[in-house]
Scaffold this active site. Structure first.
Site, short mmCIF file in Angstrom:
data_model
loop_
_atom_site.label_atom_id
_atom_site.label_comp_id
_atom_site.label_asym_id
_atom_site.label_seq_id
_atom_site.Cartn_x
_atom_site.Cartn_y
_atom_site.Cartn_z
N ARG A 1 -25.83 2.81 19.20
CA ARG A 1 -26.96 3.18 18.35
C ARG A 1 -28.23 2.89 19.12
NH1 ARG A 1 -24.86 0.87 12.40
NH2 ARG A 1 -22.70 1.59 12.67
N HIS B 1 -5.18 -0.33 6.16
CA HIS B 1 -4.65 0.54 7.23
C HIS B 1 -5.51 0.44 8.51
CE1 HIS B 1 -7.52 3.39 5.56
NE2 HIS B 1 -6.71 3.85 4.64
N HIS C 1 0.86 -1.19 0.00
CA HIS C 1 0.00 0.00 0.00
C HIS C 1 0.89 1.23 0.00
CE1 HIS C 1 -3.82 2.05 1.87
NE2 HIS C 1 -3.14 2.88 1.09
N ASP D 1 1.84 3.26 3.37
CA ASP D 1 0.77 4.17 2.93
C ASP D 1 1.39 5.52 2.56
OD1 ASP D 1 -1.75 5.11 2.28
OD2 ASP D 1 -2.39 5.44 4.36
N GLY E 1 -2.32 10.20 4.71
CA GLY E 1 -1.31 9.25 4.30
C GLY E 1 -0.14 9.33 5.27
N HIS F 1 -12.09 2.59 5.04
CA HIS F 1 -12.90 3.80 5.15
C HIS F 1 -14.37 3.43 5.36
CE1 HIS F 1 -9.67 6.67 3.99
NE2 HIS F 1 -9.19 5.61 3.38
N GLU G 1 -7.79 2.25 -4.17
CA GLU G 1 -8.34 2.64 -2.88
C GLU G 1 -9.44 3.67 -3.12
OE1 GLU G 1 -6.98 4.19 1.57
OE2 GLU G 1 -5.58 4.37 -0.11
N GLY H 1 4.49 4.80 14.31
CA GLY H 1 4.48 5.26 15.68
C GLY H 1 3.54 6.41 15.93
#
Length: 402
Positions: free
Chosen positions: A228, A217, A61, A279, A319, A196, A131, A254
Protein backbone atom coordinates in the site's frame (compact mmCIF):
# COMPACT_ATOMS: atom_id res chain seq x y z
CA UNK A 1 -26.87 -50.70 31.19
CA UNK A 2 -26.35 -51.35 27.46
CA UNK A 3 -22.75 -52.39 26.82
CA UNK A 4 -20.60 -52.43 23.70
CA UNK A 5 -17.14 -53.95 23.53
CA UNK A 6 -14.75 -53.02 20.72
CA UNK A 7 -11.67 -55.21 20.53
CA UNK A 8 -8.85 -56.51 18.32
CA UNK A 9 -7.79 -53.12 16.96
CA UNK A 10 -5.14 -50.43 17.37
CA UNK A 11 -6.55 -47.71 19.62
CA UNK A 12 -5.40 -44.14 19.01
CA UNK A 13 -5.31 -42.21 22.30
CA UNK A 14 -3.96 -38.68 22.95
CA UNK A 15 -0.67 -40.06 24.24
CA UNK A 16 -0.06 -43.42 22.57
CA UNK A 17 -1.45 -46.18 20.42
CA UNK A 18 -2.60 -49.43 22.02
CA UNK A 19 -2.24 -52.51 19.85
CA UNK A 20 -4.81 -55.26 20.37
CA UNK A 21 -6.75 -52.75 22.47
CA UNK A 22 -10.24 -52.98 23.92
CA UNK A 23 -12.83 -50.29 24.65
CA UNK A 24 -15.87 -50.83 26.84
CA UNK A 25 -18.88 -48.57 26.35
CA UNK A 26 -21.89 -48.23 28.60
CA UNK A 27 -24.93 -46.00 28.09
CA UNK A 28 -23.14 -43.82 25.56
CA UNK A 29 -19.98 -43.24 27.60
CA UNK A 30 -16.50 -44.73 27.50
CA UNK A 31 -16.08 -46.91 30.58
CA UNK A 32 -12.65 -48.35 29.94
CA UNK A 33 -9.76 -48.19 27.46
CA UNK A 34 -7.37 -51.08 27.96
CA UNK A 35 -4.88 -53.47 26.38
CA UNK A 36 -6.80 -56.38 27.93
CA UNK A 37 -9.60 -58.21 26.16
CA UNK A 38 -12.25 -57.76 28.84
CA UNK A 39 -15.24 -60.07 29.03
CA UNK A 40 -18.53 -58.19 29.37
CA UNK A 41 -21.66 -60.30 29.68
CA UNK A 42 -24.43 -59.37 27.25
CA UNK A 43 -22.34 -56.78 25.40
CA UNK A 44 -22.59 -56.10 21.70
CA UNK A 45 -19.10 -57.06 20.54
CA UNK A 46 -17.42 -55.35 17.61
CA UNK A 47 -14.30 -57.05 16.27
CA UNK A 48 -12.14 -54.31 14.74
CA UNK A 49 -10.22 -57.01 12.83
CA UNK A 50 -6.89 -55.26 13.24
CA UNK A 51 -8.13 -51.86 12.07
CA UNK A 52 -7.63 -48.53 13.83
CA UNK A 53 -10.01 -47.45 16.60
CA UNK A 54 -9.99 -43.66 16.87
CA UNK A 55 -11.97 -40.81 18.39
CA UNK A 56 -14.82 -39.75 16.14
CA UNK A 57 -14.10 -36.99 13.66
CA UNK A 58 -15.34 -33.49 14.56
CA UNK A 59 -16.10 -31.22 11.59
CA UNK A 60 -16.48 -27.65 12.82
CA UNK A 61 -17.31 -26.18 9.41
CA UNK A 62 -19.74 -27.96 7.09
CA UNK A 63 -22.49 -26.59 4.84
CA UNK A 64 -23.94 -29.75 3.40
CA UNK A 65 -23.49 -33.15 1.84
CA UNK A 66 -25.39 -36.02 0.30
CA UNK A 67 -27.27 -33.64 -1.98
CA UNK A 68 -28.45 -31.33 0.82
CA UNK A 69 -27.50 -27.93 2.23
CA UNK A 70 -28.41 -26.76 5.72
CA UNK A 71 -29.86 -23.62 4.17
CA UNK A 72 -32.43 -25.67 2.29
CA UNK A 73 -34.20 -25.25 5.64
CA UNK A 74 -35.82 -28.66 5.71
CA UNK A 75 -35.62 -31.45 8.26
CA UNK A 76 -34.69 -33.85 5.47
CA UNK A 77 -31.67 -31.69 4.67
CA UNK A 78 -30.44 -31.46 8.27
CA UNK A 79 -30.84 -35.16 8.96
CA UNK A 80 -29.60 -36.20 5.52
CA UNK A 81 -26.36 -34.25 5.97
CA UNK A 82 -25.80 -35.75 9.41
CA UNK A 83 -26.29 -39.24 8.03
CA UNK A 84 -24.12 -38.66 4.95
CA UNK A 85 -21.12 -37.41 6.90
CA UNK A 86 -21.39 -40.16 9.51
CA UNK A 87 -20.57 -42.63 6.74
CA UNK A 88 -17.18 -40.91 6.42
CA UNK A 89 -16.35 -41.05 10.13
CA UNK A 90 -17.83 -37.74 11.32
CA UNK A 91 -19.45 -38.14 14.73
CA UNK A 92 -20.02 -34.45 15.47
CA UNK A 93 -20.45 -31.51 13.14
CA UNK A 94 -21.24 -27.81 13.20
CA UNK A 95 -23.93 -26.81 10.67
CA UNK A 96 -22.71 -23.71 8.84
CA UNK A 97 -24.68 -20.99 7.09
CA UNK A 98 -23.82 -18.61 4.25
CA UNK A 99 -24.40 -14.89 3.74
CA UNK A 100 -28.12 -14.55 3.19
CA UNK A 101 -31.28 -12.60 3.97
CA UNK A 102 -31.85 -12.20 7.70
CA UNK A 103 -35.15 -14.07 7.60
CA UNK A 104 -33.56 -17.06 5.88
CA UNK A 105 -30.98 -17.18 8.64
CA UNK A 106 -33.65 -16.96 11.34
CA UNK A 107 -35.48 -19.84 9.66
CA UNK A 108 -32.27 -21.92 9.73
CA UNK A 109 -31.82 -21.20 13.44
CA UNK A 110 -35.35 -22.33 14.22
CA UNK A 111 -34.99 -25.50 12.18
CA UNK A 112 -31.67 -26.38 13.82
CA UNK A 113 -33.31 -26.72 17.23
CA UNK A 114 -36.06 -28.94 15.79
CA UNK A 115 -33.64 -31.13 13.83
CA UNK A 116 -31.25 -31.46 16.75
CA UNK A 117 -33.93 -33.19 18.80
CA UNK A 118 -34.66 -35.66 16.01
CA UNK A 119 -31.11 -36.47 14.95
CA UNK A 120 -30.42 -40.06 15.92
CA UNK A 121 -29.23 -41.38 12.56
CA UNK A 122 -25.99 -39.52 11.96
CA UNK A 123 -23.32 -37.16 13.23
CA UNK A 124 -24.37 -35.16 16.29
CA UNK A 125 -24.99 -31.43 15.92
CA UNK A 126 -22.75 -29.40 18.24
CA UNK A 127 -23.98 -25.87 17.62
CA UNK A 128 -24.35 -23.48 14.71
CA UNK A 129 -21.62 -21.68 12.83
CA UNK A 130 -22.77 -18.48 11.12
CA UNK A 131 -20.48 -17.62 8.21
CA UNK A 132 -21.21 -14.08 7.10
CA UNK A 133 -22.64 -11.71 6.09
CA UNK A 134 -20.10 -9.34 7.67
CA UNK A 135 -17.31 -9.78 5.13
CA UNK A 136 -14.90 -7.81 2.96
CA UNK A 137 -16.32 -7.57 -0.55
CA UNK A 138 -12.83 -7.96 -2.01
CA UNK A 139 -12.50 -11.35 -0.28
CA UNK A 140 -16.05 -12.60 -0.81
CA UNK A 141 -15.01 -15.78 -2.64
CA UNK A 142 -18.20 -17.73 -3.38
CA UNK A 143 -20.29 -15.79 -0.84
CA UNK A 144 -23.24 -14.08 -2.52
CA UNK A 145 -22.38 -10.36 -2.85
CA UNK A 146 -26.06 -9.42 -2.62
CA UNK A 147 -25.99 -10.08 1.11
CA UNK A 148 -22.52 -8.92 2.21
CA UNK A 149 -22.65 -5.97 4.60
CA UNK A 150 -21.05 -4.40 7.68
CA UNK A 151 -21.93 -5.51 11.22
CA UNK A 152 -25.23 -4.06 12.41
CA UNK A 153 -25.73 -4.26 16.20
CA UNK A 154 -29.51 -4.24 15.90
CA UNK A 155 -29.39 -7.10 13.41
CA UNK A 156 -26.86 -9.35 15.13
CA UNK A 157 -28.41 -8.88 18.55
CA UNK A 158 -31.79 -9.92 17.13
CA UNK A 159 -30.23 -12.99 15.54
CA UNK A 160 -28.37 -13.98 18.69
CA UNK A 161 -31.49 -13.56 20.80
CA UNK A 162 -33.34 -15.95 18.49
CA UNK A 163 -31.23 -19.00 19.35
CA UNK A 164 -28.92 -20.25 22.08
CA UNK A 165 -27.44 -22.77 19.64
CA UNK A 166 -25.07 -20.33 17.90
CA UNK A 167 -21.55 -21.25 19.00
CA UNK A 168 -19.40 -19.57 16.37
CA UNK A 169 -19.60 -16.61 13.98
CA UNK A 170 -17.10 -15.83 11.20
CA UNK A 171 -16.55 -12.22 10.12
CA UNK A 172 -13.97 -9.78 8.76
CA UNK A 173 -12.48 -7.94 11.76
CA UNK A 174 -11.40 -4.82 9.86
CA UNK A 175 -14.98 -3.76 9.07
CA UNK A 176 -16.55 -0.80 10.91
CA UNK A 177 -18.13 -2.14 14.10
CA UNK A 178 -16.48 -5.57 13.85
CA UNK A 179 -14.45 -5.28 17.06
CA UNK A 180 -17.52 -4.36 19.09
CA UNK A 181 -19.27 -7.28 17.41
CA UNK A 182 -16.48 -9.62 18.50
CA UNK A 183 -16.67 -8.40 22.08
CA UNK A 184 -20.43 -8.93 22.08
CA UNK A 185 -19.99 -12.49 20.82
CA UNK A 186 -17.47 -13.17 23.56
CA UNK A 187 -19.94 -11.91 26.17
CA UNK A 188 -22.34 -14.62 24.92
CA UNK A 189 -19.64 -17.35 24.96
CA UNK A 190 -19.63 -17.49 21.16
CA UNK A 191 -16.36 -17.88 19.24
CA UNK A 192 -15.58 -14.98 16.87
CA UNK A 193 -13.56 -16.21 13.89
CA UNK A 194 -11.68 -14.30 11.20
CA UNK A 195 -12.89 -14.94 7.65
CA UNK A 196 -13.25 -13.40 4.18
CA UNK A 197 -11.00 -10.57 5.23
CA UNK A 198 -8.46 -8.04 3.93
CA UNK A 199 -7.10 -7.17 7.38
CA UNK A 200 -3.45 -6.37 8.02
CA UNK A 201 -1.40 -7.53 11.00
CA UNK A 202 -2.15 -4.55 13.22
CA UNK A 203 -5.89 -5.05 12.70
CA UNK A 204 -5.65 -8.80 13.30
CA UNK A 205 -3.69 -8.30 16.51
CA UNK A 206 -6.31 -5.92 17.86
CA UNK A 207 -9.07 -8.29 16.78
CA UNK A 208 -7.31 -11.21 18.48
CA UNK A 209 -7.32 -9.25 21.73
CA UNK A 210 -11.08 -8.73 21.27
CA UNK A 211 -11.74 -12.46 20.90
CA UNK A 212 -11.04 -13.29 17.23
CA UNK A 213 -8.72 -16.16 18.15
CA UNK A 214 -9.50 -18.50 15.25
CA UNK A 215 -8.98 -18.25 11.48
CA UNK A 216 -11.69 -19.73 9.25
CA UNK A 217 -10.56 -21.86 6.25
CA UNK A 218 -6.98 -20.62 6.56
CA UNK A 219 -5.50 -19.19 3.33
CA UNK A 220 -8.89 -19.14 1.60
CA UNK A 221 -10.38 -15.68 1.11
CA UNK A 222 -7.92 -13.88 3.36
CA UNK A 223 -5.10 -11.41 2.89
CA UNK A 224 -1.42 -12.18 2.64
CA UNK A 225 1.43 -9.71 2.24
CA UNK A 226 0.23 -6.60 0.38
CA UNK A 227 1.69 -3.29 -0.73
CA UNK A 228 0.00 0.00 0.00
CA UNK A 229 1.70 3.15 -1.24
CA UNK A 230 4.95 1.21 -1.70
CA UNK A 231 4.95 -0.15 1.87
CA UNK A 232 4.50 -3.84 2.60
CA UNK A 233 2.00 -5.05 5.20
CA UNK A 234 1.58 -8.48 6.71
CA UNK A 235 -1.88 -9.92 6.12
CA UNK A 236 -4.06 -12.38 8.00
CA UNK A 237 -2.02 -15.37 6.86
CA UNK A 238 1.21 -13.99 8.30
CA UNK A 239 -0.65 -12.79 11.40
CA UNK A 240 -1.93 -16.28 12.17
CA UNK A 241 1.65 -17.52 12.03
CA UNK A 242 3.00 -14.67 14.15
CA UNK A 243 0.35 -15.00 16.85
CA UNK A 244 1.38 -18.34 18.32
CA UNK A 245 -1.87 -19.02 20.18
CA UNK A 246 -4.17 -18.32 17.23
CA UNK A 247 -5.86 -21.47 15.95
CA UNK A 248 -6.55 -22.17 12.30
CA UNK A 249 -8.69 -24.58 10.30
CA UNK A 250 -7.69 -25.97 6.92
CA UNK A 251 -9.51 -27.65 4.06
CA UNK A 252 -7.04 -30.48 3.56
CA UNK A 253 -8.41 -31.68 0.24
CA UNK A 254 -5.07 -31.17 -1.50
CA UNK A 255 -6.61 -28.50 -3.73
CA UNK A 256 -7.53 -25.56 -1.51
CA UNK A 257 -4.07 -26.07 -0.03
CA UNK A 258 -1.46 -28.02 -2.01
CA UNK A 259 0.82 -30.46 -0.16
CA UNK A 260 3.54 -27.82 0.29
CA UNK A 261 1.20 -25.52 2.20
CA UNK A 262 -0.26 -28.38 4.22
CA UNK A 263 3.31 -29.12 5.33
CA UNK A 264 4.01 -25.46 6.07
CA UNK A 265 0.91 -24.97 8.22
CA UNK A 266 1.71 -28.12 10.16
CA UNK A 267 5.35 -27.14 10.61
CA UNK A 268 4.53 -23.70 12.02
CA UNK A 269 1.24 -24.16 13.88
CA UNK A 270 1.48 -27.80 14.95
CA UNK A 271 -1.37 -30.30 15.49
CA UNK A 272 -2.66 -28.57 18.64
CA UNK A 273 -3.46 -25.37 16.72
CA UNK A 274 -4.88 -26.88 13.51
CA UNK A 275 -8.39 -28.22 12.91
CA UNK A 276 -9.17 -30.15 9.75
CA UNK A 277 -12.49 -29.15 8.18
CA UNK A 278 -14.39 -30.23 5.10
CA UNK A 279 -16.22 -26.92 4.42
CA UNK A 280 -18.37 -29.40 2.49
CA UNK A 281 -21.26 -28.24 0.32
CA UNK A 282 -24.20 -30.32 -0.91
CA UNK A 283 -22.17 -32.14 -3.57
CA UNK A 284 -19.98 -33.88 -1.00
CA UNK A 285 -20.48 -37.60 -1.45
CA UNK A 286 -22.35 -37.03 -4.74
CA UNK A 287 -21.44 -37.49 -8.44
CA UNK A 288 -19.61 -34.63 -10.14
CA UNK A 289 -21.41 -32.08 -12.32
CA UNK A 290 -23.64 -29.06 -11.76
CA UNK A 291 -24.67 -28.24 -8.19
CA UNK A 292 -25.81 -25.36 -5.98
CA UNK A 293 -23.99 -23.65 -3.13
CA UNK A 294 -26.49 -22.52 -0.50
CA UNK A 295 -30.21 -23.00 -0.58
CA UNK A 296 -32.11 -24.52 -3.47
CA UNK A 297 -34.26 -21.40 -3.46
CA UNK A 298 -31.62 -18.81 -4.30
CA UNK A 299 -28.20 -20.41 -3.96
CA UNK A 300 -25.28 -19.94 -6.34
CA UNK A 301 -24.75 -22.35 -9.24
CA UNK A 302 -21.45 -24.19 -9.03
CA UNK A 303 -19.58 -26.79 -11.05
CA UNK A 304 -17.98 -29.85 -9.46
CA UNK A 305 -15.11 -31.26 -11.49
CA UNK A 306 -11.88 -33.09 -10.69
CA UNK A 307 -12.83 -33.38 -7.04
CA UNK A 308 -13.45 -29.69 -6.35
CA UNK A 309 -16.40 -27.29 -6.45
CA UNK A 310 -15.92 -24.07 -8.43
CA UNK A 311 -17.90 -21.09 -9.60
CA UNK A 312 -19.11 -21.70 -13.18
CA UNK A 313 -16.46 -19.34 -14.60
CA UNK A 314 -13.82 -21.23 -12.58
CA UNK A 315 -12.68 -17.98 -10.95
CA UNK A 316 -12.93 -19.29 -7.38
CA UNK A 317 -13.56 -22.41 -5.36
CA UNK A 318 -17.09 -22.78 -3.97
CA UNK A 319 -16.76 -24.71 -0.75
CA UNK A 320 -15.50 -28.26 -1.06
CA UNK A 321 -16.70 -31.79 -1.65
CA UNK A 322 -14.27 -33.25 0.88
CA UNK A 323 -15.16 -35.86 3.47
CA UNK A 324 -13.62 -36.15 6.92
CA UNK A 325 -11.77 -39.38 6.25
CA UNK A 326 -10.24 -37.93 3.07
CA UNK A 327 -8.79 -35.05 5.11
CA UNK A 328 -6.99 -37.49 7.41
CA UNK A 329 -5.81 -39.54 4.44
CA UNK A 330 -4.45 -36.46 2.67
CA UNK A 331 -2.56 -35.22 5.71
CA UNK A 332 -0.87 -38.61 5.97
CA UNK A 333 -0.27 -39.29 2.27
CA UNK A 334 0.25 -35.79 0.87
CA UNK A 335 1.79 -33.96 3.82
CA UNK A 336 3.72 -36.88 5.37
CA UNK A 337 2.17 -36.28 8.79
CA UNK A 338 1.93 -39.05 11.39
CA UNK A 339 -1.52 -40.64 11.56
CA UNK A 340 -1.83 -39.86 15.26
CA UNK A 341 -1.35 -36.12 14.60
CA UNK A 342 -3.76 -36.16 11.64
CA UNK A 343 -6.42 -37.77 13.83
CA UNK A 344 -5.77 -35.25 16.60
CA UNK A 345 -6.42 -32.39 14.15
CA UNK A 346 -9.92 -33.69 13.43
CA UNK A 347 -10.83 -34.76 16.95
CA UNK A 348 -9.00 -33.43 19.98
CA UNK A 349 -8.01 -30.04 18.52
CA UNK A 350 -11.46 -28.98 17.24
CA UNK A 351 -12.96 -30.16 20.54
CA UNK A 352 -10.52 -27.89 22.34
CA UNK A 353 -11.21 -24.92 20.07
CA UNK A 354 -14.96 -25.32 20.65
CA UNK A 355 -14.45 -25.92 24.39
CA UNK A 356 -16.15 -29.32 24.36
CA UNK A 357 -13.00 -31.28 25.19
CA UNK A 358 -14.51 -32.41 28.49
CA UNK A 359 -16.96 -34.57 26.51
CA UNK A 360 -15.46 -35.19 23.08
CA UNK A 361 -12.29 -35.42 21.05
CA UNK A 362 -10.39 -38.31 22.63
CA UNK A 363 -10.82 -41.89 23.78
CA UNK A 364 -10.71 -41.34 27.53
CA UNK A 365 -12.84 -42.84 30.27
CA UNK A 366 -15.93 -40.75 31.00
CA UNK A 367 -16.15 -39.04 27.60
CA UNK A 368 -18.89 -39.58 25.02
CA UNK A 369 -18.48 -42.83 23.12
CA UNK A 370 -17.86 -41.15 19.75
CA UNK A 371 -15.69 -43.67 17.94
CA UNK A 372 -14.66 -44.48 14.38
CA UNK A 373 -13.01 -47.63 13.07
CA UNK A 374 -11.02 -47.43 9.83
CA UNK A 375 -8.38 -49.31 7.86
CA UNK A 376 -4.88 -48.32 6.72
CA UNK A 377 -6.33 -46.25 3.88
CA UNK A 378 -8.73 -44.45 6.22
CA UNK A 379 -11.73 -46.24 4.71
CA UNK A 380 -14.49 -46.16 7.32
CA UNK A 381 -15.71 -49.44 8.75
CA UNK A 382 -17.86 -48.31 11.69
CA UNK A 383 -19.06 -44.99 13.10
CA UNK A 384 -20.41 -44.79 16.65
CA UNK A 385 -22.10 -41.67 18.07
CA UNK A 386 -22.61 -41.61 21.83
CA UNK A 387 -22.65 -45.39 21.92
CA UNK A 388 -24.98 -45.84 18.94
CA UNK A 389 -23.72 -47.51 15.75
CA UNK A 390 -24.90 -45.06 13.06
CA UNK A 391 -22.86 -46.44 10.20
CA UNK A 392 -21.41 -49.85 9.34
CA UNK A 393 -19.72 -50.82 6.09
CA UNK A 394 -21.58 -53.44 4.10
CA UNK A 395 -19.67 -56.41 5.56
CA UNK A 396 -21.45 -57.04 8.86
CA UNK A 397 -19.53 -60.19 9.70
CA UNK A 398 -17.42 -58.46 12.34
CA UNK A 399 -20.40 -57.65 14.59
CA UNK A 400 -21.94 -60.25 16.82
CA UNK A 401 -23.49 -60.63 20.27
CA UNK A 402 -21.58 -62.49 22.96
Amino acid sequence: MNYIKIYNGTIITPHRTIKNGCIIIGDGKILEVTDKNRQVAGALEINAQGKYIAPGFIDMHVHGGGGHDFMDNTLDAFLGIAKAHASYGTTALMPTTLSCEKQDLLDTLALYDEADGLNDVGAQFIGLHIEGPYFSMTQKGAQDPRYIRNPDPKEYKEILSASSSIKRWSAAPELPGALAFGEYLMSKNILPAIAHTDAIYEEVLEAYEKGFTHATHFYSCMSGVSRRNAYRYAGVIESAYLIDAMTVEIIADGVHLPPSLLKLVYKIKGPDRIALITDAMRASGMPEGDSILGSLKDGIKVLVENGVAKLPDRSAFAGSVATANSLVRNMVNLADIPLQDAVRMISETPASILKIQDKKGSLIKGKDADIVIFDNQINIDTTIVKGNVVYKAKDLSSIFYS
